[in-house]
Design a protein around this motif. Structure first.
Motif, mmCIF file in Angstrom:
data_model
loop_
_atom_site.group_PDB
_atom_site.id
_atom_site.type_symbol
_atom_site.label_atom_id
_atom_site.label_comp_id
_atom_site.label_asym_id
_atom_site.label_seq_id
_atom_site.Cartn_x
_atom_site.Cartn_y
_atom_site.Cartn_z
ATOM 1 N N ASP A 16 39.696 28.680 6.582
ATOM 2 C CA ASP A 16 40.260 28.111 7.801
ATOM 3 C C ASP A 16 39.433 26.946 8.330
ATOM 4 O O ASP A 16 39.944 26.098 9.080
ATOM 5 C CB ASP A 16 40.428 29.185 8.882
ATOM 6 N N ALA A 17 38.167 26.858 7.950
ATOM 7 C CA ALA A 17 37.327 25.740 8.385
ATOM 8 C C ALA A 17 37.735 24.428 7.731
ATOM 9 O O ALA A 17 37.299 23.360 8.179
ATOM 10 C CB ALA A 17 35.864 26.035 8.071
ATOM 11 N N PHE A 34 25.933 19.264 5.428
ATOM 12 C CA PHE A 34 26.938 19.397 6.475
ATOM 13 C C PHE A 34 28.329 19.395 5.864
ATOM 14 O O PHE A 34 28.582 18.731 4.845
ATOM 15 C CB PHE A 34 26.851 18.244 7.485
ATOM 16 N N LEU A 35 29.226 20.130 6.511
ATOM 17 C CA LEU A 35 30.659 20.023 6.266
ATOM 18 C C LEU A 35 31.271 19.271 7.436
ATOM 19 O O LEU A 35 30.988 19.585 8.600
ATOM 20 C CB LEU A 35 31.291 21.415 6.164
ATOM 21 N N VAL A 67 35.540 27.572 -0.987
ATOM 22 C CA VAL A 67 35.942 26.221 -0.583
ATOM 23 C C VAL A 67 37.291 25.908 -1.220
ATOM 24 O O VAL A 67 37.393 25.813 -2.443
ATOM 25 C CB VAL A 67 34.895 25.174 -0.998
ATOM 26 N N PRO A 68 38.347 25.724 -0.415
ATOM 27 C CA PRO A 68 39.665 25.492 -1.012
ATOM 28 C C PRO A 68 39.864 24.072 -1.517
ATOM 29 O O PRO A 68 40.567 23.856 -2.509
ATOM 30 C CB PRO A 68 40.631 25.797 0.140
ATOM 31 N N PRO A 260 30.315 25.856 14.291
ATOM 32 C CA PRO A 260 31.078 24.613 14.464
ATOM 33 C C PRO A 260 30.566 23.777 15.631
ATOM 34 O O PRO A 260 30.163 24.302 16.674
ATOM 35 C CB PRO A 260 32.500 25.111 14.722
ATOM 36 N N TYR A 261 30.591 22.460 15.441
ATOM 37 C CA TYR A 261 30.252 21.500 16.492
ATOM 38 C C TYR A 261 31.378 20.485 16.550
ATOM 39 O O TYR A 261 31.682 19.822 15.554
ATOM 40 C CB TYR A 261 28.924 20.801 16.199
#
Length: 270
Positions: A16-17, A34-35, A67-68, A260-261
């Motif tokens: 979902d991220a 980072f993502l 990771v999709p 999350p940011y």
């Protein structure tokens, strides 16, 4: 033995991220990674999800198997805490493109990865995101006998200036302080902030100067709290040291890996 500062407990995430959204969200992966998910355009910067050769103190917030899809992986330089060959190979089946300097892209091509090499100053697009390749000074191998079989050039390492629909992100990479560059950019909306007191990084004093050149910019701390190396300056930074050194210390973001940011435009951003 000196005490080692450790990152907050990991906040794992999964598919979902990576989903489409109405904003731009960053997640620290631990280490220097980072993502970024900008309205469904997804990229990782310097991901290291497994296979490092030093003891790790954190749980990684995601595995490559979870990771999709990634539109891109951006790599700043060839050190194995930034260009993780095991991680990049694990992500190859779900990653559209890898971007780095000309030298690192050559290494990636040798691994069978779909790599694109860039010169300093080049720009390229990843979906609706524009990326500019920025200078870095991290050719430490040339002063470490036996560290390499080639002479490293300044342009073999880089940073990335990332312009999203929701603001700008600066990932300067590992570098000594380049005053005419690092202190004179427009103010980004988020700075991926390396504050390690290492001679081939900004150094703690140099990092403070850089932070104070952009006094309204949130500082997303990385390159700390992940590796069990209390005597090794590149990895043993402590966020507590920053509060007395920088203006507006409330902008320091001590994220947990995976937390999350949400990117927001800064009133002082240029």
């Amino acid at each position: 033995m000196p005490q080692q500062a450790k990152a907050p407990p990991t906040q794992p995430f999964r598919a979902d991220a990576f989903a489409p959204s109405d904003d731009t969200t960053l997640r620290w992966l631990g280490m220097a990674g980072f993502l970024i998910n900008s309205r469904g355009t997804t990229m990782m910067i310097d991901p290291l999800l497994r296979g490092f050769d030093m003891p790790i103190m954190i749980e990684m917030p995601v595995t490559a198997a979870d990771v999709p899809h990634l539109d891109a992986v951006l790599v700043t330089h060839s050190d194995n805490d930034h260009y993780s060959v095991p991680t990049c190979r694990d992500l190859a089946g779900v990653t559209d493109a890898y971007h780095s300097t000309q030298y690192v892209a050559g290494l990636m091509t040798d691994q069978g990865l779909p790599a694109h090499g860039h010169d300093i100053g080049d720009q390229f697009d990843v979906g609706a995101v524009r990326v500019e390749v920025t200078p870095a000074d991290h050719a430490w191998q040339n002063e470490s006998p036996g560290a390499a079989t080639r002479i490293f050039r300044t342009e073999d390492a880089c940073g990335f200036w990332i312009t999203t629909p929701d603001g700008t992100i600066w990932a300067p990479g590992d570098s000594r302080l380049i005053e005419e560059h690092h202190l004179r950019m427009p103010a980004p909306d988020a700075l991926l902030f390396d504050f390690s007191d290492s001679e081939w990084h900004f150094g703690l004093a140099g990092a403070a100067r850089m932070a104070n050149a952009y006094p309204g910019t949130p500082l997303l701390l990385h390159h700390w709290g992940s590796v069990d190396a209390p005597d090794f300056p590149p990895f043993n930074g402590d966020p507590q040291t920053l509060h007395a050194l920088i203006e507006n210390p409330q902008r320091i973001q001590v994220l947990a890996p995976g937390e999350p940011y949400r990117l927001q435009r800064s009133p002082s951003a240029g």
